[in-house]
Design a protein around this motif. Structure first.
Motif, PDB file in Angstrom:
ATOM      1  N   THR A 139      42.819  36.968  32.453  1.00  0.00           N
ATOM      2  CA  THR A 139      43.694  36.400  31.419  1.00  0.00           C
ATOM      3  C   THR A 139      44.767  37.372  30.934  1.00  0.00           C
ATOM      4  N   GLY A 140      44.611  38.658  31.252  1.00  0.00           N
ATOM      5  CA  GLY A 140      45.541  39.640  30.689  1.00  0.00           C
ATOM      6  C   GLY A 140      45.359  39.740  29.190  1.00  0.00           C
ATOM      7  N   ASN A 141      46.467  39.747  28.449  1.00  0.00           N
ATOM      8  CA  ASN A 141      46.399  39.834  26.989  1.00  0.00           C
ATOM      9  C   ASN A 141      46.212  38.475  26.313  1.00  0.00           C
ATOM     10  N   SER A 142      46.203  37.403  27.100  1.00  0.00           N
ATOM     11  CA  SER A 142      46.112  36.063  26.518  1.00  0.00           C
ATOM     12  C   SER A 142      44.680  35.551  26.580  1.00  0.00           C
ATOM     13  N   ASP A 143      44.505  34.308  26.183  1.00  0.00           N
ATOM     14  CA  ASP A 143      43.202  33.670  26.306  1.00  0.00           C
ATOM     15  C   ASP A 143      43.229  32.576  27.368  1.00  0.00           C
ATOM     16  N   GLN A 144      44.242  32.606  28.247  1.00  0.00           N
ATOM     17  CA  GLN A 144      44.385  31.613  29.310  1.00  0.00           C
ATOM     18  C   GLN A 144      44.383  32.304  30.672  1.00  0.00           C
ATOM     19  N   TRP A 145      43.844  31.620  31.651  1.00  0.00           N
ATOM     20  CA  TRP A 145      43.800  32.153  33.011  1.00  0.00           C
ATOM     21  C   TRP A 145      45.218  32.395  33.529  1.00  0.00           C
ATOM     22  N   ASP A 146      45.418  33.554  34.134  1.00  0.00           N
ATOM     23  CA  ASP A 146      46.729  33.936  34.659  1.00  0.00           C
ATOM     24  C   ASP A 146      46.624  34.034  36.182  1.00  0.00           C
ATOM     25  N   SER A 147      47.266  33.117  36.891  1.00  0.00           N
ATOM     26  CA  SER A 147      47.160  33.070  38.349  1.00  0.00           C
ATOM     27  C   SER A 147      47.743  34.317  39.003  1.00  0.00           C
ATOM     28  N   THR A 148      48.771  34.908  38.381  1.00  0.00           N
ATOM     29  CA  THR A 148      49.383  36.109  38.951  1.00  0.00           C
ATOM     30  C   THR A 148      48.411  37.290  38.917  1.00  0.00           C
ATOM     31  N   ILE A 149      47.745  37.470  37.779  1.00  0.00           N
ATOM     32  CA  ILE A 149      46.759  38.549  37.673  1.00  0.00           C
ATOM     33  C   ILE A 149      45.608  38.297  38.634  1.00  0.00           C
ATOM     34  N   ASP A 150      45.162  37.051  38.693  1.00  0.00           N
ATOM     35  CA  ASP A 150      44.086  36.691  39.619  1.00  0.00           C
ATOM     36  C   ASP A 150      44.482  37.065  41.053  1.00  0.00           C
ATOM     37  N   SER A 151      45.706  36.730  41.433  1.00  0.00           N
ATOM     38  CA  SER A 151      46.201  37.042  42.776  1.00  0.00           C
ATOM     39  C   SER A 151      46.258  38.547  43.003  1.00  0.00           C
ATOM     40  N   ASN A 152      46.669  39.299  41.985  1.00  0.00           N
ATOM     41  CA  ASN A 152      46.746  40.750  42.116  1.00  0.00           C
ATOM     42  C   ASN A 152      45.370  41.373  42.347  1.00  0.00           C
ATOM     43  N   VAL A 153      44.375  40.855  41.638  1.00  0.00           N
ATOM     44  CA  VAL A 153      43.013  41.374  41.820  1.00  0.00           C
ATOM     45  C   VAL A 153      42.505  41.039  43.219  1.00  0.00           C
ATOM     46  N   ARG A 154      42.809  39.841  43.690  1.00  0.00           N
ATOM     47  CA  ARG A 154      42.412  39.462  45.054  1.00  0.00           C
ATOM     48  C   ARG A 154      43.023  40.419  46.077  1.00  0.00           C
ATOM     49  N   LYS A 155      44.278  40.795  45.866  1.00  0.00           N
ATOM     50  CA  LYS A 155      44.937  41.730  46.789  1.00  0.00           C
ATOM     51  C   LYS A 155      44.229  43.080  46.776  1.00  0.00           C
ATOM     52  N   LYS A 156      43.795  43.519  45.600  1.00  0.00           N
ATOM     53  CA  LYS A 156      43.083  44.794  45.509  1.00  0.00           C
ATOM     54  C   LYS A 156      41.729  44.710  46.212  1.00  0.00           C
ATOM     55  N   CYS A 157      41.064  43.563  46.078  1.00  0.00           N
ATOM     56  CA  CYS A 157      39.777  43.381  46.756  1.00  0.00           C
ATOM     57  C   CYS A 157      39.960  43.397  48.271  1.00  0.00           C
ATOM     58  N   THR A 158      41.013  42.761  48.736  1.00  0.00           N
ATOM     59  CA  THR A 158      41.310  42.766  50.170  1.00  0.00           C
ATOM     60  C   THR A 158      41.597  44.183  50.647  1.00  0.00           C
ATOM     61  N   ALA A 159      42.354  44.934  49.850  1.00  0.00           N
ATOM     62  CA  ALA A 159      42.665  46.316  50.206  1.00  0.00           C
ATOM     63  C   ALA A 159      41.400  47.161  50.271  1.00  0.00           C
ATOM     64  N   ALA A 160      40.486  46.919  49.345  1.00  0.00           N
ATOM     65  CA  ALA A 160      39.227  47.673  49.342  1.00  0.00           C
ATOM     66  C   ALA A 160      38.432  47.394  50.616  1.00  0.00           C
ATOM     67  N   LYS A 161      38.307  46.118  50.961  1.00  0.00           N
ATOM     68  CA  LYS A 161      37.540  45.762  52.161  1.00  0.00           C
ATOM     69  C   LYS A 161      38.230  46.274  53.416  1.00  0.00           C
ATOM     70  N   ASP A 162      39.548  46.219  53.447  1.00  0.00           N
ATOM     71  CA  ASP A 162      40.289  46.755  54.594  1.00  0.00           C
ATOM     72  C   ASP A 162      40.081  48.262  54.734  1.00  0.00           C
ATOM     73  N   ALA A 163      39.809  48.930  53.620  1.00  0.00           N
ATOM     74  CA  ALA A 163      39.576  50.374  53.633  1.00  0.00           C
ATOM     75  C   ALA A 163      38.123  50.718  53.970  1.00  0.00           C
ATOM     76  N   GLY A 164      37.339  49.705  54.301  1.00  0.00           N
ATOM     77  CA  GLY A 164      35.944  49.941  54.672  1.00  0.00           C
ATOM     78  C   GLY A 164      35.001  50.044  53.495  1.00  0.00           C
ATOM     79  N   ILE A 165      35.427  49.601  52.327  1.00  0.00           N
ATOM     80  CA  ILE A 165      34.583  49.626  51.136  1.00  0.00           C
ATOM     81  C   ILE A 165      33.795  48.325  51.050  1.00  0.00           C
TER      82      ILE A 165
END
Length: 393
Positions: A311-337
Motif C-alpha cells: 500500500t505504500g503510505n496509503s491504506d489502498q493496494w498500489d499495483s505499482t508497488i506490488d509490481s516492483n516487489v515482484r520484480k525484486k523477487c524475480t531478481a532474487a530467484k534469478d540470482a540463485g536465492i
C-alpha cells in the motif's frame, strides 16, 4: 511291388489333406509364439510395476529418515512392507509374502555438515512371473524379474547457509489497545493505553524465535549458518547485519518497536538481495565469510513475510508497488536465492504477491492463526536445513 508303385506315387502327388497336416505341424509353433509374446508382455509390465514399487519405497524410506520419523533399524522393514504393499491390489497373500522375502533394503548413514546426517537407501527386489503351459516347456514354471532403486536424503549438509528474514512491521501488525481508565476518544483519562496480549506482532516474534531455534538446532556451533533480519513498513525500518548464528538477528527481532505505517517491501528486498547474493568471482561478503570456515557454495535464502498487501503510505493496494516487489523477487530467484514467503492472514492481493515470490508451492505458507504462523516459520527452518530426497539410479 510294381503294382503298388503307381499307388505310392499317386499318394505322394495327391494334395488332399495338406492343410490339416500343415496345421497340425504349425499350430503348436503359432500357439507357442503367441504364448511367448503374452509372457514377454507380462514380464515387461511386471518389471515396470516392480521398478515403480522400489522407486517409491526408496523415496519413502529416505523421506521418513530425513524427517526423523523412523531410524535406520526400522527403515529396512518399512521399505520391504512398502514394496509388497504396492502389489496388494493385484496379488494374493502368498505372492505378497514372496515379494517381501525377495526384497532387500540397505541404508547407509554418514555424518553431514551442521549436526546432520546423510542417508543412502538402496532397495532391490525380485518377483516371479508365471508362464503359460507351452512356454513352461522351455523355461519352467516362471521367470523372475528384478528392479533396483537408490536414493539419497538427509538433514544438515556440507554447504553453508546465509538467510535474510524480512518481517512486516506495518500498522496492521500492531496489537489492539485498551484503556486502563476512562476512554474518551483517543484519550485515556485516569489511566493509560496498554497493548492487549495475543497480537500479530507478538505472534511474529514467537514465529521468528521458532525459526531461529530450528536453525540453532541444526547448527549449534554457529559454524555453517549466517542470519540477518530486516523490518519494513512503508519502507525499510531497520536491519540486523548478517552474522554467524542467530544471536544478532534474535536481539533485533526482540527489540522491534510497535508496528506503524503502510506496507512496501521493495527497498527491503533490494537490501536483502545485495546483502546475500553471490557474485561470479565469489568475492561477495557471504562467500568470503563462508570460505573462512571452508563452507563452499553456501546457499542463499530470503524469508519474506507480510500480513497485508503493498500500500505504500496509503491504506489502498498500489499495483505499482506490488509490481516492483515482484520484480525484486524475480531478481532474487534469478540470482540463485531460494525464496520462502509467509502470507499471514493476508488479503488476496498479498497472497497473490507472496505466492508469486515463493520459489515453489512448498515454499509458500498461508497461515490464518497465530499458532499457524509459528508452525510455518518452524517448518521453514526444517526445510532450509534438510536435503530433499532424490533418486540417483
Amino acid at each position: 511291388m510294381r503294382q503298388n508303385k503307381p499307388k505310392i506315387c499317386h499318394f505322394i502327388r495327391h494334395q488332399g489333406g495338406n492343410f490339416s497336416v500343415m496345421t497340425a505341424l504349425i499350430l503348436p509353433v503359432l500357439l507357442g509364439t503367441a504364448g511367448m509374446a503374452i509372457d514377454a508382455t507380462n514380464m515387461v509390465l511386471s518389471k515396470a510395476q516392480l521398478q515403480d514399487a522400489t522407486d517409491a519405497a526408496a523415496l519413502a524410506v529416505s523421506s521418513r529418515l530425513a524427517d526423523k520419523k523412523i531410524d535406520s533399524s526400522a527403515g529396512a522393514e518399512y521399505g520391504k512392507n512398502f514394496v509388497a504393499g504396492r502389489f496388494s491390489g493385484t496379488a494374493d497373500a502368498a505372492t505378497l509374502t514372496a515379494i517381501k522375502a525377495g526384497t532387500t533394503v540397505s541404508i547407509t548413514t554418514t555424518a553431514q555438515g551442521y549436526a546432520g546426517k546423510n542417508f543412502t537407501v538402496a532397495v532391490n527386489s525380485t518377483v516371479g512371473v508365471p508362464l503359460n503351459p507351452l512356454t513352461r516347456l522351455l523355461f519352467g514354471q516362471q521367470v523372475r524379474v528384478s528392479a533396483a532403486s537408490k536414493t539419497v536424503s538427509g538433514y544438515g549438509g556440507p554447504k553453508g547457509l546465509s538467510m535474510e528474514v524480512l518481517l512486516d512491521q506495518s500498522g496492521s501488525m500492531a496489537p489492539a489497545q485498551r484503556c486502563t481508565g476512562i476512554p474518551v476518544g483517543t484519550l485515556c483519562l485516569l489511566g493509560k493505553w496498554e497493548d492487549i496480549p495475543g497480537s500479530k506482532a507478538e505472534a511474529l516474534k514467537n514465529a521468528a524465535t521458532a525459526l531461529f531455534d530450528g536453525l540453532d538446532k541444526a547448527d549449534p556451533s554457529a559454524r555453517f549458518i549466517r542470519t540477518g533480519a530486516i523490518s519494513y513498513a512503508n519502507g525499510m525500518t531497520g536491519q540486523s547485519a548478517m552474522a554467524w548464528g542467530t544471536a544478532a538477528a534474535r536481539s533485533f527481532v526482540a527489540a522491534m518497536p510497535r508496528p506503524v505505517g503502510g506496507t512496501d517491501a521493495t527497498n527491503s528486498m533490494d537490501t536483502a538481495i545485495k546483502n546475500i547474493a553471490a557474485n561470479v568471482n565469489a568475492t561477495d561478503t557471504e562467500s568470503v565469510e563462508h570460505k573462512k570456515k571452508q563452507n563452499d557454495a553456501a546457499e542463499r535464502i530470503i524469508v519474506l513475510m507480510t500480513d497485508g498487501e503493498m500500500t505504500g503510505n496509503s491504506d489502498q493496494w498500489d499495483s505499482t508497488i506490488d509490481s516492483n516487489v515482484r520484480k525484486k523477487c524475480t531478481a532474487a530467484k534469478d540470482a540463485g536465492i531460494r525464496m520462502y514467503t509467509v502470507a499471514f492472514m493476508a488479503p488476496d492481493n498479498g497472497k497473490s504477491l507472496l505466492r508469486f515470490c515463493a520459489s515453489g508451492d512448498a515454499n509458500y505458507f498461508e497461515p490464518n492463526t497465530m499458532d499457524g504462523l509459528v508452525s510455518a516459520f518452524a517448518t521453514i527452518a526444517d526445510s532450509a536445513t534438510r536435503q530433499p530426497s532424490r533418486l540417483t539410479n
